[in-house]
Scaffold this motif. Sequence first.
Motif, PDB file in Angstrom:
ATOM      1  N   PRO A 191       0.801  -1.228   0.000  1.00 35.40           N
ATOM      2  CA  PRO A 191       0.000   0.000   0.000  1.00 35.40           C
ATOM      3  C   PRO A 191       0.833   1.277   0.000  1.00 35.40           C
ATOM      4  CG  PRO A 191      -0.873  -1.576   1.588  1.00 35.40           C
ATOM      5  CD  PRO A 191       0.441  -2.128   1.117  1.00 35.40           C
ATOM      6  N   PHE A 192       2.037   1.217   0.567  1.00 31.51           N
ATOM      7  CA  PHE A 192       2.872   2.417   0.633  1.00 31.51           C
ATOM      8  C   PHE A 192       3.361   2.851  -0.753  1.00 31.51           C
ATOM      9  CE2 PHE A 192       3.285   0.690   4.978  1.00 31.51           C
ATOM     10  CZ  PHE A 192       2.801   1.785   5.678  1.00 31.51           C
ATOM     11  N   ASP A 193       3.271   1.958  -1.747  1.00 25.74           N
ATOM     12  CA  ASP A 193       3.592   2.358  -3.119  1.00 25.74           C
ATOM     13  C   ASP A 193       2.645   3.449  -3.599  1.00 25.74           C
ATOM     14  OD1 ASP A 193       5.689   0.585  -3.292  1.00 25.74           O
ATOM     15  OD2 ASP A 193       4.546  -0.965  -4.356  1.00 25.74           O
ATOM     16  N   GLY A 194       1.457   3.483  -3.010  1.00 23.24           N
ATOM     17  CA  GLY A 194       0.466   4.474  -3.419  1.00 23.24           C
ATOM     18  C   GLY A 194       0.961   5.899  -3.263  1.00 23.24           C
ATOM     19  N   LEU A 195       1.781   6.148  -2.257  1.00 26.56           N
ATOM     20  CA  LEU A 195       2.317   7.499  -2.055  1.00 26.56           C
ATOM     21  C   LEU A 195       3.254   7.876  -3.191  1.00 26.56           C
ATOM     22  CD1 LEU A 195       2.743  10.093  -0.477  1.00 26.56           C
ATOM     23  CD2 LEU A 195       4.438   8.897   0.937  1.00 26.56           C
ATOM     24  N   GLN A 196       4.145   6.963  -3.585  1.00 21.20           N
ATOM     25  CA  GLN A 196       5.071   7.268  -4.675  1.00 21.20           C
ATOM     26  C   GLN A 196       4.323   7.441  -5.988  1.00 21.20           C
ATOM     27  OE1 GLN A 196       8.455   7.989  -4.368  1.00 21.20           O
ATOM     28  NE2 GLN A 196       7.967   8.774  -6.403  1.00 21.20           N
ATOM     29  N   TYR A 197       3.314   6.610  -6.213  1.00 19.56           N
ATOM     30  CA  TYR A 197       2.515   6.744  -7.438  1.00 19.56           C
ATOM     31  C   TYR A 197       1.844   8.120  -7.486  1.00 19.56           C
ATOM     32  CZ  TYR A 197       2.925   1.634  -7.899  1.00 19.56           C
ATOM     33  OH  TYR A 197       3.382   0.345  -8.032  1.00 19.56           O
ATOM     34  N   ALA A 198       1.289   8.534  -6.356  1.00 18.24           N
ATOM     35  CA  ALA A 198       0.635   9.842  -6.286  1.00 18.24           C
ATOM     36  C   ALA A 198       1.649  10.965  -6.519  1.00 18.24           C
ATOM     37  CB  ALA A 198      -0.059  10.009  -4.940  1.00 18.24           C
ATOM     38  N   LYS A 199       2.832  10.828  -5.917  1.00 23.44           N
ATOM     39  CA  LYS A 199       3.879  11.840  -6.119  1.00 23.44           C
ATOM     40  C   LYS A 199       4.259  11.931  -7.599  1.00 23.44           C
ATOM     41  CE  LYS A 199       6.168  11.812  -1.581  1.00 23.44           C
ATOM     42  NZ  LYS A 199       7.420  11.513  -0.854  1.00 23.44           N
ATOM     43  N   ASN A 200       4.348  10.783  -8.268  1.00 19.15           N
ATOM     44  CA  ASN A 200       4.701  10.793  -9.689  1.00 19.15           C
ATOM     45  C   ASN A 200       3.685  11.587 -10.500  1.00 19.15           C
ATOM     46  OD1 ASN A 200       6.923   9.197  -9.122  1.00 19.15           O
ATOM     47  ND2 ASN A 200       5.999   7.294  -9.846  1.00 19.15           N
ATOM     48  N   VAL A 201       2.408  11.408 -10.192  1.00 17.97           N
ATOM     49  CA  VAL A 201       1.352  12.125 -10.913  1.00 17.97           C
ATOM     50  C   VAL A 201       1.364  13.609 -10.557  1.00 17.97           C
ATOM     51  CG1 VAL A 201      -1.153  12.363 -11.196  1.00 17.97           C
ATOM     52  CG2 VAL A 201      -0.119  10.086 -11.142  1.00 17.97           C
ATOM     53  N   ILE A 202       1.457  13.922  -9.278  1.00 16.65           N
ATOM     54  CA  ILE A 202       1.433  15.321  -8.835  1.00 16.65           C
ATOM     55  C   ILE A 202       2.647  16.077  -9.366  1.00 16.65           C
ATOM     56  CG2 ILE A 202       1.543  16.820  -6.806  1.00 16.65           C
ATOM     57  CD1 ILE A 202      -0.008  14.507  -5.325  1.00 16.65           C
ATOM     58  N   ASP A 203       3.824  15.451  -9.301  1.00 18.19           N
ATOM     59  CA  ASP A 203       5.043  16.109  -9.804  1.00 18.19           C
ATOM     60  C   ASP A 203       4.964  16.346 -11.309  1.00 18.19           C
ATOM     61  OD1 ASP A 203       5.994  15.997  -7.231  1.00 18.19           O
ATOM     62  OD2 ASP A 203       7.386  14.333  -7.581  1.00 18.19           O
ATOM     63  N   ALA A 204       4.449  15.357 -12.040  1.00 14.47           N
ATOM     64  CA  ALA A 204       4.317  15.507 -13.489  1.00 14.47           C
ATOM     65  C   ALA A 204       3.311  16.603 -13.825  1.00 14.47           C
ATOM     66  CB  ALA A 204       3.879  14.174 -14.111  1.00 14.47           C
ATOM     67  N   ALA A 205       2.218  16.642 -13.069  1.00 15.36           N
ATOM     68  CA  ALA A 205       1.200  17.671 -13.299  1.00 15.36           C
ATOM     69  C   ALA A 205       1.775  19.057 -13.084  1.00 15.36           C
ATOM     70  CB  ALA A 205       0.015  17.431 -12.360  1.00 15.36           C
ATOM     71  N   LYS A 206       2.598  19.180 -12.045  1.00 14.77           N
ATOM     72  CA  LYS A 206       3.213  20.479 -11.762  1.00 14.77           C
ATOM     73  C   LYS A 206       4.193  20.866 -12.868  1.00 14.77           C
ATOM     74  CE  LYS A 206       5.174  22.987  -7.846  1.00 14.77           C
ATOM     75  NZ  LYS A 206       5.548  22.900  -6.423  1.00 14.77           N
ATOM     76  N   LYS A 207       4.970  19.900 -13.303  1.00 13.00           N
ATOM     77  CA  LYS A 207       5.965  20.166 -14.347  1.00 13.00           C
ATOM     78  C   LYS A 207       5.311  20.611 -15.646  1.00 13.00           C
ATOM     79  CE  LYS A 207      10.014  18.158 -16.587  1.00 13.00           C
ATOM     80  NZ  LYS A 207      10.998  17.037 -16.564  1.00 13.00           N
ATOM     81  N   ASN A 208       4.148  20.031 -15.943  1.00 16.77           N
ATOM     82  CA  ASN A 208       3.469  20.313 -17.210  1.00 16.77           C
ATOM     83  C   ASN A 208       2.331  21.325 -17.082  1.00 16.77           C
ATOM     84  OD1 ASN A 208       4.938  18.653 -19.058  1.00 16.77           O
ATOM     85  ND2 ASN A 208       3.987  16.855 -18.125  1.00 16.77           N
ATOM     86  N   SER A 209       2.281  22.010 -15.934  1.00 18.38           N
ATOM     87  CA  SER A 209       1.290  23.074 -15.709  1.00 18.38           C
ATOM     88  C   SER A 209      -0.156  22.600 -15.886  1.00 18.38           C
ATOM     89  CB  SER A 209       1.563  24.274 -16.629  1.00 18.38           C
ATOM     90  OG  SER A 209       2.838  24.797 -16.388  1.00 18.38           O
ATOM     91  N   VAL A 210      -0.427  21.385 -15.437  1.00 17.56           N
ATOM     92  CA  VAL A 210      -1.812  20.908 -15.409  1.00 17.56           C
ATOM     93  C   VAL A 210      -2.585  21.795 -14.438  1.00 17.56           C
ATOM     94  CG1 VAL A 210      -3.305  18.961 -14.763  1.00 17.56           C
ATOM     95  CG2 VAL A 210      -1.174  18.550 -16.004  1.00 17.56           C
ATOM     96  N   LYS A 211      -3.796  22.175 -14.798  1.00 18.70           N
ATOM     97  CA  LYS A 211      -4.509  23.194 -14.026  1.00 18.70           C
ATOM     98  C   LYS A 211      -5.216  22.670 -12.785  1.00 18.70           C
ATOM     99  CE  LYS A 211      -3.012  26.057 -16.912  1.00 18.70           C
ATOM    100  NZ  LYS A 211      -2.187  25.077 -17.606  1.00 18.70           N
ATOM    101  N   LYS A 212      -5.574  21.386 -12.755  1.00 19.22           N
ATOM    102  CA  LYS A 212      -6.270  20.875 -11.573  1.00 19.22           C
ATOM    103  C   LYS A 212      -6.162  19.361 -11.508  1.00 19.22           C
ATOM    104  CE  LYS A 212     -10.298  22.631 -10.154  1.00 19.22           C
ATOM    105  NZ  LYS A 212     -11.766  22.905 -10.069  1.00 19.22           N
ATOM    106  N   ILE A 213      -6.055  18.856 -10.276  1.00 19.02           N
ATOM    107  CA  ILE A 213      -6.149  17.418 -10.006  1.00 19.02           C
ATOM    108  C   ILE A 213      -7.376  17.193  -9.140  1.00 19.02           C
ATOM    109  CG2 ILE A 213      -5.126  15.465  -8.774  1.00 19.02           C
ATOM    110  CD1 ILE A 213      -2.377  16.497  -9.484  1.00 19.02           C
ATOM    111  N   VAL A 214      -8.217  16.250  -9.533  1.00 21.60           N
ATOM    112  CA  VAL A 214      -9.333  15.826  -8.688  1.00 21.60           C
ATOM    113  C   VAL A 214      -9.068  14.380  -8.280  1.00 21.60           C
ATOM    114  CG1 VAL A 214     -11.812  15.449  -8.498  1.00 21.60           C
ATOM    115  CG2 VAL A 214     -10.940  17.417  -9.786  1.00 21.60           C
TER     116      VAL A 214
END
Length: 316
Positions: free
Chosen positions: A96-119
């Motif tokens: 289950p702790f892999d879930g944190l790294q997976y979430a970080k990968n998505v959030i970091d990528a979203a920030k890098k690519n200027s994604v406007k919102k995560i739900v």
Amino acid sequence: MLLKMYNHTHFKLNIKYMKILVFGATGSQQFNVISEGIKKGAEVIAATSSGKSFEKLSQAGATPVLANLSDAQRIVEITKDIDAIAFMIPVSLQNPFDGLQYAKNVIDAAKKNSVKKIVWNTSGWLESEKVGSPVDDVKLDVRDYLQNSGINYVIIEPTIYMENLMGGFCAPFIKNEKKLAYPTPEAMPIGWIASRDVSAFVVEAIYNQDLTSDSFQISGLENLSGNETADNFSKGVGENIVYYPQPPKEFKDILTPFVGEAGAASVASYYESLQNANEYPKKFNPDMSGVLEKLPVKMTSLEEWAKNNKEYFFNS
């Protein structure tokens, strides 16, 4: 296709055309984000770790892309030119702790690519503090990381899905024994919610430009005991179904082939703790009217849901 005027705290999107990237769309919890997004005129891209899911996702109207949440570079690639992300941590992770790294990968990528919102659909109400359950505790770490990311976000916390009744621990009992089997005590009330309604909330949250750092606990509009759940289900399917509070051990034995011994034991221990509880955990939001003012969704009653899915239970 984005309007130019936005900053970290507020943004303007051309809502006639949006590109929404969905994670978890192959499962029942996020699948309907595809159709709900298309209703709004969005282009929906669905990430999957298996090419076997491409046909299902394409038929639903999405553009499938191959990506594994553990591959940070690939997540950066598929989030380019994306306006919003509908995210969910995979339900059955060996660790289950892999879930944190997976979430970080998505959030970091979203920030890098200027994604406007995560739900983020949290697959259940978040705990107020860590409780020693890895599945629950890791979500609090994900929440903290998302809140500190600087990205606009909305957190959608659903109660228990009506679709759970389609599981192998319940559906066969309905068909063969006219029993609605669930491992919660009869007296414990639940605000059951349909997955399509949750997906509609996710999409409404994407499109509501006033929501940039918000969380919503959502439930159905009915807070039903076990017997009331069975009664409403009975009305929907036109059969006399009675509530069967399933013993946690029986539930565990049925669930084990699907999620493994450890996963089944973990879930069953939670239900075991409910058997002698003096106070049941809340699974109902009495202020859904306030939520619906900000996120207007046509809610589905359990009776209506059962009627719509009668074929699944009795002719499958």
